[in-house]
Design a protein around this motif. Sequence first.
Motif, PDB file in Angstrom:
ATOM      1  N   GLY A  96      32.239  50.125  48.200  1.00  0.00           N
ATOM      2  CA  GLY A  96      31.950  50.283  49.623  1.00  0.00           C
ATOM      3  C   GLY A  96      32.320  49.026  50.388  1.00  0.00           C
ATOM      4  O   GLY A  96      32.957  49.078  51.450  1.00  0.00           O
ATOM      5  N   MET A  97      31.937  47.881  49.828  1.00  0.00           N
ATOM      6  CA  MET A  97      32.289  46.596  50.447  1.00  0.00           C
ATOM      7  C   MET A  97      33.802  46.402  50.485  1.00  0.00           C
ATOM      8  O   MET A  97      34.360  45.958  51.500  1.00  0.00           O
ATOM      9  CB  MET A  97      31.646  45.453  49.649  1.00  0.00           C
ATOM     10  N   ALA A  98      34.472  46.747  49.364  1.00  0.00           N
ATOM     11  CA  ALA A  98      35.929  46.611  49.311  1.00  0.00           C
ATOM     12  C   ALA A  98      36.602  47.483  50.366  1.00  0.00           C
ATOM     13  O   ALA A  98      37.600  47.086  50.985  1.00  0.00           O
ATOM     14  CB  ALA A  98      36.438  46.986  47.921  1.00  0.00           C
ATOM     15  N   CYS A  99      36.040  48.657  50.598  1.00  0.00           N
ATOM     16  CA  CYS A  99      36.621  49.577  51.579  1.00  0.00           C
ATOM     17  C   CYS A  99      36.480  49.025  52.999  1.00  0.00           C
ATOM     18  O   CYS A  99      37.397  49.134  53.813  1.00  0.00           O
ATOM     19  CB  CYS A  99      35.921  50.933  51.455  1.00  0.00           C
ATOM     20  N   ARG A 100      35.340  48.424  53.291  1.00  0.00           N
ATOM     21  CA  ARG A 100      35.146  47.791  54.601  1.00  0.00           C
ATOM     22  C   ARG A 100      36.190  46.689  54.808  1.00  0.00           C
ATOM     23  O   ARG A 100      36.801  46.590  55.883  1.00  0.00           O
ATOM     24  CB  ARG A 100      33.740  47.206  54.698  1.00  0.00           C
ATOM     25  N   LEU A 101      36.389  45.871  53.782  1.00  0.00           N
ATOM     26  CA  LEU A 101      37.354  44.778  53.887  1.00  0.00           C
ATOM     27  C   LEU A 101      38.783  45.303  53.960  1.00  0.00           C
ATOM     28  O   LEU A 101      39.630  44.715  54.639  1.00  0.00           O
ATOM     29  CB  LEU A 101      37.200  43.838  52.685  1.00  0.00           C
ATOM     30  N   ARG A 145      43.945  50.983  44.622  1.00  0.00           N
ATOM     31  CA  ARG A 145      44.733  50.487  45.746  1.00  0.00           C
ATOM     32  C   ARG A 145      43.846  50.018  46.895  1.00  0.00           C
ATOM     33  O   ARG A 145      44.161  49.049  47.584  1.00  0.00           O
ATOM     34  CB  ARG A 145      45.697  51.576  46.227  1.00  0.00           C
ATOM     35  N   VAL A 146      42.740  50.724  47.125  1.00  0.00           N
ATOM     36  CA  VAL A 146      41.809  50.303  48.178  1.00  0.00           C
ATOM     37  C   VAL A 146      41.209  48.940  47.832  1.00  0.00           C
ATOM     38  O   VAL A 146      41.096  48.062  48.691  1.00  0.00           O
ATOM     39  CB  VAL A 146      40.693  51.350  48.376  1.00  0.00           C
ATOM     40  N   ILE A 147      40.834  48.774  46.562  1.00  0.00           N
ATOM     41  CA  ILE A 147      40.246  47.495  46.141  1.00  0.00           C
ATOM     42  C   ILE A 147      41.245  46.360  46.325  1.00  0.00           C
ATOM     43  O   ILE A 147      40.898  45.295  46.855  1.00  0.00           O
ATOM     44  CB  ILE A 147      39.767  47.576  44.676  1.00  0.00           C
ATOM     45  N   LEU A 148      42.498  46.567  45.908  1.00  0.00           N
ATOM     46  CA  LEU A 148      43.515  45.548  46.137  1.00  0.00           C
ATOM     47  C   LEU A 148      43.667  45.263  47.631  1.00  0.00           C
ATOM     48  O   LEU A 148      43.884  44.122  48.043  1.00  0.00           O
ATOM     49  CB  LEU A 148      44.865  45.993  45.572  1.00  0.00           C
ATOM     50  N   GLN A 153      39.667  38.353  46.219  1.00  0.00           N
ATOM     51  CA  GLN A 153      39.986  38.169  44.810  1.00  0.00           C
ATOM     52  C   GLN A 153      38.776  38.355  43.902  1.00  0.00           C
ATOM     53  O   GLN A 153      38.906  38.792  42.753  1.00  0.00           O
ATOM     54  CB  GLN A 153      40.604  36.792  44.577  1.00  0.00           C
ATOM     55  N   GLN A 154      37.581  38.032  44.387  1.00  0.00           N
ATOM     56  CA  GLN A 154      36.384  38.212  43.564  1.00  0.00           C
ATOM     57  C   GLN A 154      36.133  39.692  43.292  1.00  0.00           C
ATOM     58  O   GLN A 154      35.851  40.088  42.152  1.00  0.00           O
ATOM     59  CB  GLN A 154      35.161  37.581  44.252  1.00  0.00           C
ATOM     60  N   LEU A 155      36.238  40.523  44.322  1.00  0.00           N
ATOM     61  CA  LEU A 155      36.066  41.957  44.134  1.00  0.00           C
ATOM     62  C   LEU A 155      37.169  42.527  43.243  1.00  0.00           C
ATOM     63  O   LEU A 155      36.911  43.387  42.393  1.00  0.00           O
ATOM     64  CB  LEU A 155      36.073  42.678  45.487  1.00  0.00           C
ATOM     65  N   ILE A 156      38.381  42.057  43.432  1.00  0.00           N
ATOM     66  CA  ILE A 156      39.501  42.534  42.628  1.00  0.00           C
ATOM     67  C   ILE A 156      39.282  42.213  41.153  1.00  0.00           C
ATOM     68  O   ILE A 156      39.509  43.045  40.272  1.00  0.00           O
ATOM     69  CB  ILE A 156      40.827  41.925  43.133  1.00  0.00           C
ATOM     70  N   THR A 157      38.809  41.004  40.881  1.00  0.00           N
ATOM     71  CA  THR A 157      38.558  40.606  39.495  1.00  0.00           C
ATOM     72  C   THR A 157      37.465  41.467  38.863  1.00  0.00           C
ATOM     73  O   THR A 157      37.616  41.968  37.744  1.00  0.00           O
ATOM     74  CB  THR A 157      38.150  39.122  39.434  1.00  0.00           C
TER      75      THR A 157
END
Length: 226
Positions: A96-101, A145-148, A153-157
């Motif tokens: 959810g956080m990744a999607c906001r970003l 793809r949304v996460i990228l 980088q912390q969320l991606i990792t």
Amino acid sequence: MTITNPAQYTAVTTSDKIFQALQADIVEGRIAPGSKISEPELSKKYHISRSTLREALNRLERCHLIERKANVGCRVVECTVAGLLEIYQVREALEGMACRLAAQNMSDSEIADLQKVLSLHADTKQLKQGVAYYQEEGDLDFHYRVILGSHNQQLITILCSELYHLVRMYRFQFGMNSPRATRAFDEHHHILTAIADRDGELAELLMRRHIAASRKNIEKKLQKET
């Protein structure tokens, strides 16, 4: 910002190759959940040194695909219902956080590429039949793809390296068919629209609801099987 794409990582060293081979075998069930990892057998099978193998095993441990226990050694993790539901709780919050970003940070070209991914999904036979909506890993995975696109980088990792293949392992073990296939695909479209509109609040809300709905569907499925 340069984004590292873990799922598209190209093997360079022998350890890389062994890591990727073992990772695929574990995720897809060729090495059974709960089975013991025998270092002598694997070293002989792949014609590698124990030190090279241990480097690969250390990476598998960081991906949560194997675990070490005192007086037991390395074992492939067990796929449990409790573990599955915990993963969905983590995904709901972090994706959810990744999607906001992503709504804030994705470029127009990244959004256009994500639309192309959904167009490819729409043409799959299983989705057209409404029986399954399972995406290939990495760049063909909408969530990936949304996460990228979050450019964090912390969320991606955490989501694309540490948990990504564990999630795929659970998908293989618990089955990929779902009565939510068509609805899940439609939810992806709504999420993408919110991202394209740069509405981070709505994008996060829709992603959280999407993952929560998948979790509830799995709970219902498991209840029927017990």
